[in-house]
Design a protein around this motif. Structure first.
Motif, PDB file in Angstrom:
ATOM      1  N   GLY A 107      20.403  35.276  37.057  1.00  0.00           N
ATOM      2  CA  GLY A 107      21.255  36.415  37.405  1.00  0.00           C
ATOM      3  C   GLY A 107      20.499  37.585  38.006  1.00  0.00           C
ATOM      4  O   GLY A 107      21.050  38.683  38.130  1.00  0.00           O
ATOM      5  N   ASP A 109      19.258  39.910  40.783  1.00  0.00           N
ATOM      6  CA  ASP A 109      19.858  40.220  42.095  1.00  0.00           C
ATOM      7  C   ASP A 109      18.929  41.064  42.953  1.00  0.00           C
ATOM      8  O   ASP A 109      18.163  41.879  42.447  1.00  0.00           O
ATOM      9  N   ASP A 150      29.233  38.951  35.716  1.00  0.00           N
ATOM     10  CA  ASP A 150      28.315  38.703  36.829  1.00  0.00           C
ATOM     11  C   ASP A 150      28.957  37.662  37.741  1.00  0.00           C
ATOM     12  O   ASP A 150      29.736  36.825  37.287  1.00  0.00           O
ATOM     13  N   THR A 151      28.651  37.739  39.022  1.00  0.00           N
ATOM     14  CA  THR A 151      29.115  36.735  39.976  1.00  0.00           C
ATOM     15  C   THR A 151      28.217  35.517  39.857  1.00  0.00           C
ATOM     16  O   THR A 151      27.001  35.636  39.989  1.00  0.00           O
TER      17      THR A 151
END
Ligand code: GDP
Ligand code: MN
Ligand code: MN
Length: 247
Positions: A107, A109, A150-151
């Protein structure tokens, strides 16, 4: 059920030290039982869970992986640092974080932050959700639910969706086991991952790029009964076993 969904507009660019719950409470009015979804990236920026790539020295392992994935070894090192277990190194790093969430590149980014910087997931997203819920209560006196999103990519399907990485004030799962269907059959296996369903729609409202909407409020979702065992235990996770055997 008349669910209302409000994307919170007007939040500034978030930096370390910003009081995110207070900023959100200035822009919307909470009612008892509302559910607030917050993008993990923005929570992490407020808490300073970010790093400059220049501060990171890659290990041999990070250099080796980065060579294959064609990424910056310092970025891969950030991913390794955030991970408690690595399930896959190539074609992308897939790893677990401390609370059991498994995600691509842990996760970490590189978007929605200045160049040459990374954003980590909150190290304890469950505690993060508890904290936001308590802060909103202390500001407004309203007891709400909080989901940190989260995406994430998914197995078997193209396209990313929002996933819950932390939640508070609700159970992750709505348990239908023991209920009867329209024909009187007793349901044996249906457990609905409600926090992910809400996170998915929150992510749709947030968008991914320059929308500037990192928080979404859901009203009138009602309540449900269930449990918090959202993540498979290692021994029951079939995909994880297959990945281990393929290494
Ligand atoms: P993630 O899904 O948690 O990794 O977060 P994204 O980077 O996809 O961002 C989700 C939403 O929050 C998008 O609408 C972004 O434009 C928005 N966003 C990200 N950072 C900020 C910020 O500092 N301030 C504001 N107002 N919006 C942000
Ligand atoms: Mn993200
Ligand atoms: Mn996103």
């Amino acid at each position: 059920m008349h669910i209302q969904v409000e994307g919170i507009e007007g939040l500034p660019l978030i930096h370390k030290g910003d009081d995110l719950p207070a900023l959100i409470c200035e822009l919307t009015k909470f009612n008892e039982g509302d559910i607030l979804s917050i993008a993990s990236s923005v929570y992490s920026k407020a808490k300073g869970y970010t790093k400059r790539l220049a501060e990171i020295t890659p290990t041999d392992r990070a250099i080796r992986i980065a060579d294959r994935t064609r990424e910056d070894p310092r970025f891969i090192q950030a991913v390794l640092d955030a991970s408690t277990d690595i399930l896959l190194e190539y074609p992308f790093v897939l790893s677990e974080i401390s609370t059991g969430h498994i995600g691509v590149r842990a996760g970490v980014d590189q978007s929605n932050i200045e160049d040459e910087m990374v954003i980590f997931l909150p190290p304890d997203p469950m505690a993060a959700a508890d904290e936001v819920r308590e802060e909103v209560y202390s500001i407004t006196g309203k007891s709400i639910g909080v989901i940190i999103t989260d995406t994430c990519g998914r197995s078997f399907r193209r396209g990313q969706t929002g996933h819950a990485v932390g939640w508070s004030g609700m159970t992750a799962i709505r348990d239908f086991r023991g209920d009867t269907d329209l024909f009187g059959h007793v349901l044996k296996i249906t457990e609905e991952a409600v926090v992910d369903e809400i996170a998915g729609f929150a992510n749709f409202v947030m968008g991914e790029s320059n929308n500037g909407v990192p928080a979404v409020v859901f009203r009138n979702c009602g309540t449900w009964q269930g449990h918090d065992n959202l993540y498979f235990r290692k021994e029951e996770d079939i995909l994880r076993k297959l990945l281990e055997n393929a290494r």
